[in-house]
Enzyme design. Structure first.
Site, PDB file in Angstrom:
ATOM      1  N   SER A 134       0.827  -1.046   0.068  1.00 26.61           N
ATOM      2  CA  SER A 134       0.056  -0.095   0.075  1.00 26.61           C
ATOM      3  C   SER A 134       0.815   1.290   0.122  1.00 26.61           C
ATOM      4  CB  SER A 134      -1.058   0.095   1.234  1.00 26.61           C
ATOM      5  OG  SER A 134      -1.727   1.303   1.360  1.00 26.61           O
ATOM      6  N   LYS A 188      -4.462  -6.282   3.727  1.00 26.73           N
ATOM      7  CA  LYS A 188      -4.386  -5.160   2.632  1.00 26.73           C
ATOM      8  C   LYS A 188      -5.903  -4.981   2.343  1.00 26.73           C
ATOM      9  CE  LYS A 188      -2.746  -2.418  -0.465  1.00 26.73           C
ATOM     10  NZ  LYS A 188      -3.752  -2.542  -1.731  1.00 26.73           N
ATOM     11  N   HIS A 191      -7.281  -2.941   4.854  1.00 25.69           N
ATOM     12  CA  HIS A 191      -6.674  -1.619   4.939  1.00 25.69           C
ATOM     13  C   HIS A 191      -7.466  -0.869   4.003  1.00 25.69           C
ATOM     14  CE1 HIS A 191      -4.296   1.246   2.587  1.00 25.69           C
ATOM     15  NE2 HIS A 191      -3.599   1.189   3.617  1.00 25.69           N
ATOM     16  N   ASN A 192      -7.810  -1.322   2.786  1.00 28.82           N
ATOM     17  CA  ASN A 192      -8.569  -0.680   1.754  1.00 28.82           C
ATOM     18  C   ASN A 192      -9.856  -0.308   2.064  1.00 28.82           C
ATOM     19  OD1 ASN A 192      -6.057  -0.960   0.314  1.00 28.82           O
ATOM     20  ND2 ASN A 192      -6.867  -1.700  -1.590  1.00 28.82           N
ATOM     21  N   GLU A 195      -9.730   2.582   4.044  1.00 26.38           N
ATOM     22  CA  GLU A 195      -9.316   3.855   3.365  1.00 26.38           C
ATOM     23  C   GLU A 195     -10.605   4.343   2.458  1.00 26.38           C
ATOM     24  OE1 GLU A 195      -7.550   3.734  -0.969  1.00 26.38           O
ATOM     25  OE2 GLU A 195      -5.877   2.926   0.534  1.00 26.38           O
TER      26      GLU A 195
END
Length: 474
Positions: A134, A188, A191-192, A195
């Protein structure tokens, strides 16, 4: 002659920047791209970089040439589009490799695909890693956040390179092994999802500044700049201040004012929501953010709705909401967003048999990645104290919620009363209120389920499964 320490396939934006990062950190790397002109363009770009970076890059025109140029045991990073392209590349590459050569998928893969590929590699007795990366173009070039997944021994083989190229937080590499199989790509994905939610919360704050308080883009930018000096300090708030104040050279207008309000997405936020439902870990703020992106795509429908019902956003009465209220509301919303993301990670870890290093996840996200934020250091500390506890119950964040949830309620209430859509803030408030209500309303749902389907229910005063006195009324 085999001189490179590592190889990389795929010289799109992320792959090219990652390759230059690896070379800049002193590692010899061979590169390959199926479209050879991209390799030529990449080498020309690298030649313009300062120092002797280009001297550590070896361009190759065929997979056989790539493989021959890398010292054994080989390690090759794939930076190709997620999905079938990864499987096709593995199928083309693996016959050229020795049994101990390592393939590393560093693309934006769905963790289910990574689990499958890892299982296939295990069955064949060959090594494989799936790592989440990222940070976008800038992060790939100068230091991303890296979330490793696969066999720990495979991670250890290349960790010295991955840690060297990663972002650093007070000297600590933002690169960590998360667990077996698709664990790195799952982290990940979450995480997104965070986000998506963080971006939507900020966008709603911008909407309240613009439509509720009547501020121009440049004024909004100044507010974001001020917020970035405090608790909300983060990469996303920082760039929100910059984009708000940018001027379009073609028209002389603020760039924000000439951008169509239709947001794109690559699907990772949707994956987060799907997985949250699969494991039963609710992430309503992320769900609201994904839904908001989907609704943003319906431009013509929204215009038709405005024509039929009238424009929704209305200016707020003077004093109804202050900039300080908005800041506090965003702090509360951000805490809810991260709390939900980490709760999902904890539940998914138990579901899939991963011992996810919860404090280390927060630490990896402190620099390099898109959601880097000053809050993450305190989140890491809270997770070290109790990795399974909901973050909003940790004393540090509980104090914040006690101070800010009133502002969140005030902002959501004023927005609803005046037709300003704030779906993510509303979801954050709904989550907070639900999670502090000892006796909710699911007893009614249980009664309904038993009435129409004889599903039974639990009683407060007796154990076991029970049925209601519905009789022939069912």
């Amino acid at each position: 002659m085999s001189t490179s320490e590592i190889g990389l396939i795929g010289l799109g934006t992320m792959g090219a920047m990652l390759a230059m990062n690896i070379a800049e950190k002193g590692f010899a790397i061979s590169v390959f791209n199926r479209t050879t002109s991209k390799t030529d363009d990449f080498m020309a770009l690298a030649a313009r970089e300062p120092g002797d970076l280009a001297s550590r890059l070896t361009p190759t025109k065929a997979l056989e040439e790539l493989v021959a140029s890398i010292a054994k045991p080989r390690a090759i990073i794939l930076m190709v589009p997620a999905g079938a392209a990864v499987d096709e590349q593995i199928a083309a590459l693996r016959p050229l490799l020795d049994a101990d050569d390592l393939i590393i998928d560093a693309g934006n893969a769905n963790f289910h695909d990574t689990n499958r590929r890892a299982a296939e590699a295990d069955a064949a007795g060959v090594p494989y890693l799936g790592i989440g990366v990222s940070g976008g173009e800038e992060g790939a070039r100068h230091g991303p956040s890296i979330m490793g997944g696969g066999k720990k021994a495979c991670w250890d083989r290349v960790s010295h390179i991955l840690e060297a190229i990663s972002a650093k937080y007070e000297g600590q590499p933002c690169a960590t092994w998360m667990g077996e199989g698709g664990a790195g790509h799952f982290v990940k994905t979450v995480h997104n999802g965070i986000e998506y939610a963080d971006m939507q919360l900020i966008a709603e704050g911008y909407g309240l500044l613009r439509d509720g308080l009547g501020m121009g883009a440049a004024e909004c930018g100044k507010v974001f700049e001020a917020w970035n000096e405090g608790t909300l300090q983060s990469y996303l708030v920082e760039i929100s201040g910059k984009v708000s104040q940018a001027i379009d050279p073609a028209t002389g207008k603020p760039v924000l004012d000439i951008i169509l309000d239709r947001a794109g997405q690559k699907g990772t936020g949707r994956w987060t929501v799907i997985e949250s439902q699969q494991v039963g870990a609710p992430v309503p703020v992320i769900e609201a953010a994904v839904a908001a992106r989907n609704m943003s795509a319906a431009v013509d429908t929204r215009k038709a709705g405005q024509d039929l019902f009238g424009a929704a956003p209305q200016a707020l009465p003077e004093g109804a909401v202050t900039i300080e209220d908005l800041e506090a509301a965003l702090i509360a919303g951000k805490i809810m967003c991260y709390a939900q993301g980490f709760a999902l990670l904890d539940t998914a870890g138990a579901t899939y048999g991963w011992s996810l290093p919860m404090p280390a996840i927060a630490e990896v996200w402190r620099e390099g990645c898109i959601i880097r934020s000053s809050m993450l250091n305190d989140m890491a500390s809270a997770l070290r104290e109790d990795p399974a506890r909901n973050l909003m119950f940790a004393p540090y964040f509980a104090d914040f919620m006690k101070k800010t949830h009133g502002a969140l309620r005030k902002v959501v209430g004023a927005s609803v009363a005046h037709g300003i859509p704030v779906p993510a803030m509303s979801a954050a408030l709904g989550y907070f209120d639900t999670m502090r209500t000892a006796r909710g309303t699911a007893n009614m749902v249980q009664a309904q389920r038993d009435f129409f389907g004889a599903h039974s229910f639990e009683r407060l005063d007796a154990e076991g499964a029970h049925h209601g006195p519905w009789g022939s009324h069912a």
